[in-house]
Write a protein that holds these residues in place. Structure first.
Motif, mmCIF file in Angstrom:
data_model
loop_
_atom_site.group_PDB
_atom_site.id
_atom_site.type_symbol
_atom_site.label_atom_id
_atom_site.label_comp_id
_atom_site.label_asym_id
_atom_site.label_seq_id
_atom_site.Cartn_x
_atom_site.Cartn_y
_atom_site.Cartn_z
ATOM 1 N N THR A 1 0.828 -1.204 0.000
ATOM 2 C CA THR A 1 0.000 0.000 0.000
ATOM 3 C C THR A 1 0.865 1.258 0.000
ATOM 4 O O THR A 1 0.589 2.224 -0.729
ATOM 5 N N ALA A 2 1.919 1.262 0.801
ATOM 6 C CA ALA A 2 2.804 2.421 0.867
ATOM 7 C C ALA A 2 3.519 2.647 -0.461
ATOM 8 O O ALA A 2 3.698 3.793 -0.899
ATOM 9 N N ALA B 1 1.063 4.216 -2.819
ATOM 10 C CA ALA B 1 0.879 5.623 -2.445
ATOM 11 C C ALA B 1 2.058 6.463 -2.932
ATOM 12 O O ALA B 1 1.881 7.594 -3.395
ATOM 13 N N TYR B 2 3.254 5.901 -2.861
ATOM 14 C CA TYR B 2 4.459 6.610 -3.346
ATOM 15 C C TYR B 2 4.391 6.796 -4.859
ATOM 16 O O TYR B 2 4.667 7.889 -5.377
ATOM 17 N N VAL C 1 1.306 10.266 -3.426
ATOM 18 C CA VAL C 1 0.567 10.562 -2.203
ATOM 19 C C VAL C 1 1.487 10.605 -0.995
ATOM 20 O O VAL C 1 1.244 11.345 -0.033
ATOM 21 N N GLU C 2 2.568 9.849 -1.039
ATOM 22 C CA GLU C 2 3.425 9.702 0.140
ATOM 23 C C GLU C 2 4.893 9.668 -0.271
ATOM 24 O O GLU C 2 5.240 9.177 -1.347
ATOM 25 N N GLY D 1 -4.494 -2.894 -1.845
ATOM 26 C CA GLY D 1 -3.664 -1.745 -1.516
ATOM 27 C C GLY D 1 -4.021 -0.537 -2.364
ATOM 28 O O GLY D 1 -4.119 0.589 -1.859
ATOM 29 N N THR E 1 -7.307 0.912 -1.182
ATOM 30 C CA THR E 1 -7.128 1.640 0.069
ATOM 31 C C THR E 1 -6.641 3.061 -0.179
ATOM 32 O O THR E 1 -7.108 4.014 0.451
ATOM 33 N N VAL E 2 -5.693 3.200 -1.108
ATOM 34 C CA VAL E 2 -5.164 4.531 -1.434
ATOM 35 C C VAL E 2 -6.205 5.353 -2.184
ATOM 36 O O VAL E 2 -6.395 6.548 -1.924
ATOM 37 N N VAL F 1 -9.115 7.223 -0.170
ATOM 38 C CA VAL F 1 -8.772 8.225 0.850
ATOM 39 C C VAL F 1 -9.425 9.576 0.568
ATOM 40 O O VAL F 1 -10.030 10.179 1.474
#
Length: 286
Positions: free
Chosen positions: A100-101, A104-105, A109-110, A156, A159-160, A163
């Motif tokens: 997920t991270a 997002a990257y 997003v992250e 994943g 989930t992103v 948001v």
């Protein structure tokens, strides 16, 4: 609440495997499960809010998220559990926070640190070990392993994607909309299996089906977001790290599945990666 939520999610791997090995066709099971959840969650949402309406631009985003997170994820998950052991699928799902991270990257997003990328490498090495230790080597369950990883990636991504929607709408409305949108193509895809499905199934299979609808798709919505509001997302995320190990234990204990030493090492690697990648607490000003 967090422990109950994680336990329900973990137990669902075993329940799904049992249903698929005792008469349910994969797509028939997955499509009817999500369709039933769509009816229940929509009814709850209408009772609480009186509407399922989304603004057009948000409806489009919800539709894309639902195709990925409901339609593709459901197909991947049921075939993963059908083609390989529940414990293997659960351990591969243990990489979900890392996956997920990374998504997002990639979507901007992250931002991620070097420490995280090192943890991600260890996590994916763990997934490879889990896959290599399943069945009679990688080739024995390759399809199931690939479906398990696809299910992890699609969830994943979902989930992103939701948001931004959760900043405008309640979790009940977002869940209801996604379930309704995702269930329609899922039912169409599953139509041949539904037509051929025998409904003379054991009572325990139907009990498992009811649990799979009301537990992981309905009850945990309330428990999870209520718990996050009370203890914060960081503590909540740490508790979810228990899920793959609890799920593997349920599968070993109730389905008599076996874990190979490669899978154990892989599971430990995934767990260590999650621990290393956890957010560091910010020192409070003195």
């Amino acid at each position: 609440m967090l422990l109950v939520t994680v336990s329900i999610w973990a137990f669902n791997f075993t329940v799904t495997r049992y249903a698929l090995t005792h008469g349910f066709a994969p797509l028939a099971y997955g499509s009817l499960r999500f369709a039933a959840a769509a009816v229940v969650v929509s009814s709850i949402t209408l009772g609480l809010e009186g509407s399922l309406r989304f603004e057009p631009k948000h409806a489009f985003l919800l539709g894309v998220a639902a195709i990925v997170g409901i339609y593709l994820n459901s197909i991947s998950f049921v075939y993963a559990v059908d083609l390989t052991s529940a414990s293997t699928v659960a351990l591969i799902f243990g990489s979900l926070p890392i996956v997920t991270a990374v998504i997002a990257y990639l979507l901007g997003v992250e931002r991620l640190s070097r420490r995280f990328w090192g943890a991600a490498a260890v996590s994916f090495a763990g997934v490879v070990l889990v896959a290599a230790g399943s069945g009679s080597g990688v080739s024995g369950s390759m399809g199931g392993n690939l479906f398990a990883f696809m299910a992890t990636v699609t969830w994943g991504a979902y989930t992103v994607a939701i948001v931004p929607l959760l900043r405008r709408y309640s979790v009940w409305r977002v869940s209801a909309g996604a379930l309704v949108i995702g269930s329609i193509p899922l039912l169409v895809t599953a139509a041949p299996q539904i037509a051929d499905q025998s409904w003379d199934l054991d009572a325990l299979v139907w009990a498992g089906f009811a649990f799979a609808v009301l537990g992981p798709l309905v009850l945990t919505n309330f428990l999870w977001f209520t718990a996050i509001e009370r203890v914060g997302p960081s503590r909540a995320t740490l508790v979810t790290n228990l899920q793959p190990f609890l799920a593997a234990l349920f599968a070993v204990a109730l389905l008599s599945e076996e874990l190979t030493w490669l899978q154990v090492v892989g599971g430990i690697a995934i767990g260590a990666a999650l621990f290393a990648a956890r957010p560091r607490p910010t020192p409070e000003p003195t």
